[in-house]
Design a protein around this motif. Structure first.
Motif, PDB file in Angstrom:
ATOM      1  N   HIS A 242       4.877  10.473   0.477  1.00  0.00           N
ATOM      2  CA  HIS A 242       3.979   9.711   1.333  1.00  0.00           C
ATOM      3  C   HIS A 242       3.650   8.338   0.770  1.00  0.00           C
ATOM      4  N   ALA A 243       3.606   8.212  -0.534  1.00  0.00           N
ATOM      5  CA  ALA A 243       3.337   6.901  -1.137  1.00  0.00           C
ATOM      6  C   ALA A 243       4.466   5.924  -0.799  1.00  0.00           C
TER       7      ALA A 243
ATOM      8  N   ILE B 268      -2.083   5.597   8.347  1.00  0.00           N
ATOM      9  CA  ILE B 268      -2.392   7.025   8.282  1.00  0.00           C
ATOM     10  C   ILE B 268      -2.095   7.577   6.889  1.00  0.00           C
ATOM     11  N   PHE B 269      -0.913   7.272   6.368  1.00  0.00           N
ATOM     12  CA  PHE B 269      -0.570   7.774   5.040  1.00  0.00           C
ATOM     13  C   PHE B 269      -1.474   7.175   3.966  1.00  0.00           C
ATOM     14  N   SER B 270      -1.857   5.914   4.114  1.00  0.00           N
ATOM     15  CA  SER B 270      -2.752   5.299   3.121  1.00  0.00           C
ATOM     16  C   SER B 270      -4.135   5.950   3.160  1.00  0.00           C
TER      17      SER B 270
ATOM     18  N   TYR C 158      -5.382   5.298  -0.632  1.00  0.00           N
ATOM     19  CA  TYR C 158      -4.875   4.078  -1.258  1.00  0.00           C
ATOM     20  C   TYR C 158      -5.657   2.865  -0.763  1.00  0.00           C
ATOM     21  N   PRO C 159      -5.890   1.906  -1.641  1.00  0.00           N
ATOM     22  CA  PRO C 159      -6.635   0.707  -1.240  1.00  0.00           C
ATOM     23  C   PRO C 159      -5.924  -0.165  -0.201  1.00  0.00           C
TER      24      PRO C 159
ATOM     25  N   GLN D 241      -5.559  -1.712   7.994  1.00  0.00           N
ATOM     26  CA  GLN D 241      -6.545  -1.589   9.067  1.00  0.00           C
ATOM     27  C   GLN D 241      -6.857  -2.958   9.665  1.00  0.00           C
ATOM     28  N   ALA D 242      -6.955  -3.966   8.821  1.00  0.00           N
ATOM     29  CA  ALA D 242      -7.245  -5.317   9.306  1.00  0.00           C
ATOM     30  C   ALA D 242      -6.118  -5.832  10.210  1.00  0.00           C
ATOM     31  N   ARG D 243      -4.878  -5.541   9.841  1.00  0.00           N
ATOM     32  CA  ARG D 243      -3.760  -5.963  10.686  1.00  0.00           C
ATOM     33  C   ARG D 243      -3.807  -5.268  12.041  1.00  0.00           C
ATOM     34  N   LEU D 244      -4.090  -3.981  12.034  1.00  0.00           N
ATOM     35  CA  LEU D 244      -4.182  -3.261  13.304  1.00  0.00           C
ATOM     36  C   LEU D 244      -5.350  -3.774  14.137  1.00  0.00           C
TER      37      LEU D 244
END
Length: 73
Positions: A21-22, A50-52, A57-58, A64-67
């Motif tokens: 997943h990483a 989702i995986f982050s 993960y930071p 999220q900002a891009r989405l």
């Protein structure tokens, strides 16, 4: 996907098979970066995000900002 998309797709499939997943975060982010269409970019960003989130993960913050910038959060 743009140029080199075949190799990136193969890498994504291999990472899924290994349940890495990483690595999927990196591959999906790369796929989003080279996407030639906003819908495709957001598709890949969603999976990277989702995986982050699952891994804590930071990189979840910039993903999220891009989405959010596309109204897709």
């Amino acid at each position: 996907m743009a140029k080199g998309g075949y190799h990136l797709n193969a890498d994504i499939l291999a990472a899924h098979a290994r349940q890495d997943h990483a690595l999927l975060i990196d591959f999906y982010t790369q796929a989003a970066d080279v996407a030639e269409d906003q819908d495709v970019e957001c598709f890949f960003l969603t999976y990277a995000h989702i995986f982050s989130l699952e891994l804590g993960y930071p990189c979840q913050i910039p993903l999220q900002a891009r989405l959010r910038a596309y109204g897709r959060e």
